[in-house]
Motif scaffolding. Sequence first.
Motif, PDB file in Angstrom:
ATOM      1  N   UNK A 122       0.835  -1.209   0.000  1.00 56.49           N
ATOM      2  CA  UNK A 122       0.000   0.000   0.000  1.00 56.49           C
ATOM      3  C   UNK A 122       0.867   1.256   0.000  1.00 56.49           C
ATOM      4  N   UNK A 123       1.969   1.231   0.749  1.00 62.95           N
ATOM      5  CA  UNK A 123       2.852   2.401   0.822  1.00 62.95           C
ATOM      6  C   UNK A 123       3.548   2.662  -0.508  1.00 62.95           C
ATOM      7  N   UNK A 124       4.003   1.609  -1.179  1.00 63.28           N
ATOM      8  CA  UNK A 124       4.738   1.810  -2.426  1.00 63.28           C
ATOM      9  C   UNK A 124       3.837   2.237  -3.580  1.00 63.28           C
ATOM     10  N   UNK A 125       2.530   2.128  -3.418  1.00 63.03           N
ATOM     11  CA  UNK A 125       1.596   2.601  -4.442  1.00 63.03           C
ATOM     12  C   UNK A 125       1.417   4.118  -4.421  1.00 63.03           C
ATOM     13  N   UNK A 126       1.895   4.757  -3.370  1.00 59.62           N
ATOM     14  CA  UNK A 126       1.737   6.209  -3.223  1.00 59.62           C
ATOM     15  C   UNK A 126       2.789   6.921  -4.069  1.00 59.62           C
ATOM     16  N   UNK A 127       2.336   7.915  -4.857  1.00 60.08           N
ATOM     17  CA  UNK A 127       3.277   8.722  -5.642  1.00 60.08           C
ATOM     18  C   UNK A 127       4.180   9.493  -4.697  1.00 60.08           C
ATOM     19  N   UNK A 128       5.451   9.476  -4.985  1.00 61.14           N
ATOM     20  CA  UNK A 128       6.415  10.160  -4.135  1.00 61.14           C
ATOM     21  C   UNK A 128       7.207   9.201  -3.266  1.00 61.14           C
ATOM     22  N   UNK A 129       6.835   7.918  -3.290  1.00 66.83           N
ATOM     23  CA  UNK A 129       7.595   6.904  -2.552  1.00 66.83           C
ATOM     24  C   UNK A 129       8.492   6.204  -3.558  1.00 66.83           C
ATOM     25  N   UNK A 130       9.797   6.353  -3.375  1.00 64.85           N
ATOM     26  CA  UNK A 130      10.755   5.723  -4.273  1.00 64.85           C
ATOM     27  C   UNK A 130      10.952   4.258  -3.915  1.00 64.85           C
ATOM     28  N   UNK A 131      11.080   3.979  -2.598  1.00 61.72           N
ATOM     29  CA  UNK A 131      11.351   2.620  -2.141  1.00 61.72           C
ATOM     30  C   UNK A 131      11.094   2.553  -0.641  1.00 61.72           C
ATOM     31  N   UNK A 132      11.065   1.341  -0.143  1.00 55.60           N
ATOM     32  CA  UNK A 132      11.000   1.125   1.291  1.00 55.60           C
ATOM     33  C   UNK A 132      12.437   0.911   1.760  1.00 55.60           C
TER      34      UNK A 132
ATOM     35  N   UNK B 227       6.207  16.775  -1.989  1.00 57.22           N
ATOM     36  CA  UNK B 227       6.071  17.362  -0.652  1.00 57.22           C
ATOM     37  C   UNK B 227       5.927  16.232   0.366  1.00 57.22           C
ATOM     38  N   UNK B 228       6.913  16.073   1.221  1.00 57.19           N
ATOM     39  CA  UNK B 228       7.000  14.937   2.138  1.00 57.19           C
ATOM     40  C   UNK B 228       5.789  14.828   3.065  1.00 57.19           C
ATOM     41  N   UNK B 229       5.295  15.923   3.678  1.00 63.21           N
ATOM     42  CA  UNK B 229       4.110  15.767   4.543  1.00 63.21           C
ATOM     43  C   UNK B 229       2.884  15.217   3.785  1.00 63.21           C
ATOM     44  N   UNK B 230       2.726  15.608   2.517  1.00 62.35           N
ATOM     45  CA  UNK B 230       1.605  15.096   1.719  1.00 62.35           C
ATOM     46  C   UNK B 230       1.783  13.611   1.407  1.00 62.35           C
ATOM     47  N   UNK B 231       3.007  13.223   1.065  1.00 62.91           N
ATOM     48  CA  UNK B 231       3.299  11.818   0.782  1.00 62.91           C
ATOM     49  C   UNK B 231       3.039  10.977   2.035  1.00 62.91           C
ATOM     50  N   UNK B 232       3.512  11.447   3.181  1.00 62.99           N
ATOM     51  CA  UNK B 232       3.334  10.707   4.433  1.00 62.99           C
ATOM     52  C   UNK B 232       1.846  10.552   4.768  1.00 62.99           C
ATOM     53  N   UNK B 233       1.071  11.606   4.577  1.00 62.51           N
ATOM     54  CA  UNK B 233      -0.368  11.530   4.870  1.00 62.51           C
ATOM     55  C   UNK B 233      -1.061  10.515   3.955  1.00 62.51           C
ATOM     56  N   UNK B 234      -0.699  10.516   2.667  1.00 64.33           N
ATOM     57  CA  UNK B 234      -1.284   9.553   1.736  1.00 64.33           C
ATOM     58  C   UNK B 234      -0.901   8.125   2.106  1.00 64.33           C
ATOM     59  N   UNK B 235       0.341   7.932   2.550  1.00 65.12           N
ATOM     60  CA  UNK B 235       0.779   6.607   3.001  1.00 65.12           C
ATOM     61  C   UNK B 235      -0.062   6.179   4.200  1.00 65.12           C
ATOM     62  N   UNK B 236      -0.201   7.067   5.179  1.00 63.56           N
ATOM     63  CA  UNK B 236      -0.959   6.737   6.384  1.00 63.56           C
ATOM     64  C   UNK B 236      -2.391   6.336   6.048  1.00 63.56           C
ATOM     65  N   UNK B 237      -3.034   7.101   5.193  1.00 60.90           N
ATOM     66  CA  UNK B 237      -4.425   6.806   4.829  1.00 60.90           C
ATOM     67  C   UNK B 237      -4.530   5.505   4.042  1.00 60.90           C
ATOM     68  N   UNK B 238      -3.645   5.298   3.074  1.00 61.84           N
ATOM     69  CA  UNK B 238      -3.697   4.104   2.238  1.00 61.84           C
ATOM     70  C   UNK B 238      -3.397   2.826   3.006  1.00 61.84           C
TER      71      UNK B 238
END
Length: 139
Positions: free
Chosen positions: A35-45, A90-101
């Motif tokens: 779910x996290x890697x599907x978010x735009x702005x995430x390069x890798x875990x 924008x890191x805060x936006x990416x983090x929020x999308x990760x959290x929700x997803x």
Amino acid sequence: MAIESGIVHAEDTGLQGTGTTQIANEVIAVIAGLAATEVRGVSDMSGGIVGGIAERLGRKNLSKGVRVDVTPDEQQCTIDLAIIAEYGYRIPDVAREIQEGVKRAIESMTGLEVLGVNVSVLGISFRVEERTDEEKVRV
């Protein structure tokens, strides 16, 4: 839900005598990682040394960079994720999308209540555009 030796036991579906469903913490971690890697702005875990060694040996570790903690009452969990963000997002936006997803995916697939999704950004990935052979010759 109950947990024994890292296995979450989901309540049966209401049918008498059908048994239980077991969900390993590793499965929850894989759901969160995907779910996290599907978010735009995430390069890798970021999985640290062990994850890097597994990838070099040709094995994809789908739970890399994910830690799952199930509460003592075995109904809830907390997820910790370590990511590499892509430059330009924008890191805060990416983090929020990760959290929700991640919360949505785990709750819908496992029935566990997700108390929190903690995101640690451990690095930034800079895209390197592949040059054509002709451009390589000029350099």
